[in-house]
Write an enzyme that holds these catalytic residues in place. Structure first.
Site, PDB file in Angstrom:
ATOM      1  N   SER A 167       0.330   6.243  -7.909  1.00 42.09           N
ATOM      2  CA  SER A 167       1.136   5.251  -8.620  1.00 42.09           C
ATOM      3  C   SER A 167       1.589   5.817  -9.954  1.00 42.09           C
ATOM      4  O   SER A 167       0.865   6.620 -10.565  1.00 42.09           O
ATOM      5  CB  SER A 167       0.318   3.975  -8.872  1.00 42.09           C
ATOM      6  OG  SER A 167       1.046   3.047  -9.661  1.00 42.09           O
ATOM      7  N   TYR A 178      -7.322   0.447 -12.665  1.00 43.69           N
ATOM      8  CA  TYR A 178      -6.420   0.821 -11.573  1.00 43.69           C
ATOM      9  C   TYR A 178      -5.732   2.142 -11.883  1.00 43.69           C
ATOM     10  O   TYR A 178      -5.617   3.020 -11.015  1.00 43.69           O
ATOM     11  CB  TYR A 178      -5.386  -0.286 -11.369  1.00 43.69           C
ATOM     12  CG  TYR A 178      -4.289   0.049 -10.391  1.00 43.69           C
ATOM     13  CD1 TYR A 178      -4.555   0.139  -9.031  1.00 43.69           C
ATOM     14  CD2 TYR A 178      -2.984   0.257 -10.828  1.00 43.69           C
ATOM     15  CE1 TYR A 178      -3.540   0.431  -8.122  1.00 43.69           C
ATOM     16  CE2 TYR A 178      -1.971   0.541  -9.937  1.00 43.69           C
ATOM     17  CZ  TYR A 178      -2.248   0.628  -8.583  1.00 43.69           C
ATOM     18  OH  TYR A 178      -1.243   0.925  -7.692  1.00 43.69           O
TER      19      TYR A 178
END
Length: 283
Positions: A167, A178
């Site tokens: 990501s 995350y």
């Protein structure tokens, strides 16, 4: 990062993929996190391009999705579509998924590691230790375990490709755990590529940016409830759009297109590379 129609900005690109007929003919492909979102789009496209695909997810919905992929038809008649439920946050779950795929298809040529996603969205000082650990288990360990479980099979046949999904949120607000997990996915990709290349195995990754998606059938965690939680989530959306040179979210088809390219023989001279798919945001 994927968002539902209620929270995402409009996109300008078509959601209809350009199918490369027969590109995955003769290939056995495993796609994790395949019950919805990017994983589902990748599985649908692999099947449409002639690949035998195994959809893996911990949600039983994956079997229904596999039925839909199977009945939708492919460019190569009678290509099997398989589905497996497994908890990929554990090595036992990853090993069971790989063994089920090998038992069904006879071999694995490509593994697409797509499991992951932000559970909570808030400044780091507001995360509890338990939430931090859950974020890491959700977005790092499924890729770590699946690579470990699949690699012996790929090495034994001296061929294969692993496509990890990282990501550009490694540089983003309100999701440090995350971001750390997806940074780990990048590191797995670049380090494992060095080890795997002598065995004829490629390891690559994409780094998606904000991606529009239908409402999730299975939620990752609690939805923002308070005004403060909604404001923190809005900061993520705003930063994601601002960081994109194209000032929009991508589509599921745009993410699947990049993943399928890297998974295909067209990318045979690419390994150890993380490709941002985020409208110019490099993460």
């Amino acid at each position: 990062m994927t968002t539902t129609a209620s929270s995402r900005p409009d996109t300008a690109a078509s959601s209809v993929p350009s199918v490369h007929h027969g590109r995955f003919a003769g290939k056995s492909v495993v796609v994790t996190g395949a019950a919805q979102g990017i994983g589902r789009s990748v599985a649908e496209r692999i099947a449409a391009e002639g690949g035998e695909v195994t959809l893996v997810d911990r949600a039983s919905l994956v079997h229904e999705v596999a039925d839909g992929v199977r009945t939708a038809g492919t460019t190569v008649p009678n290509i099997p579509v398989h589905s497996v439920t497994a908890d990929l946050e554990t090595f036992d779950g990853a090993l069971a998924a790989v063994e089920a795929a090998v038992a069904s298809a006879g071999r694995i040529d490509v593994v697409v590691n797509n499991v992951g996603g932000t559970i909570w969205a808030k400044p780091y000082e507001h995360y509890t230790p338990e939430e931090i650990e859950k974020e890491v288990r959700r977005s790092l360990f499924p890729t770590l375990w699946m690579c470990r479980a699949a690699l012996p099979h790929l090495i034994a046949q001296e061929s294969g490709t692993i496509v990890n999904v990282s990501s550009v949120a490694t540089r983003g607000v309100n999701r440090v755990p995350y971001a750390a997990s997806k940074g780990g996915v990048r590191a797995i990709t670049t380090a494992l590529a060095l080890e795997a290349a002598p065995h004829g195995v490629r390891v690559v990754a994409t780094a998606p940016g904000g991606t529009e998606a239908p409402p999730r059938a299975v939620q990752r965690g609690p939805l923002p409830a308070s005004d403060q939680e909604k404001a923190w989530y809005r900061q993520i959306v705003d930063q994601t759009v601002e960081s994109s040179l194209m000032k929009r979210y991508g589509t599921l088809a745009e993410q699947a297109a990049a993943i399928c390219f890297l998974a295909s023989d067209e990318a045979s001279y690419i390994t150890g590379t993380v490709l941002p798919v985020a409208g110019g945001d490099l993460g």
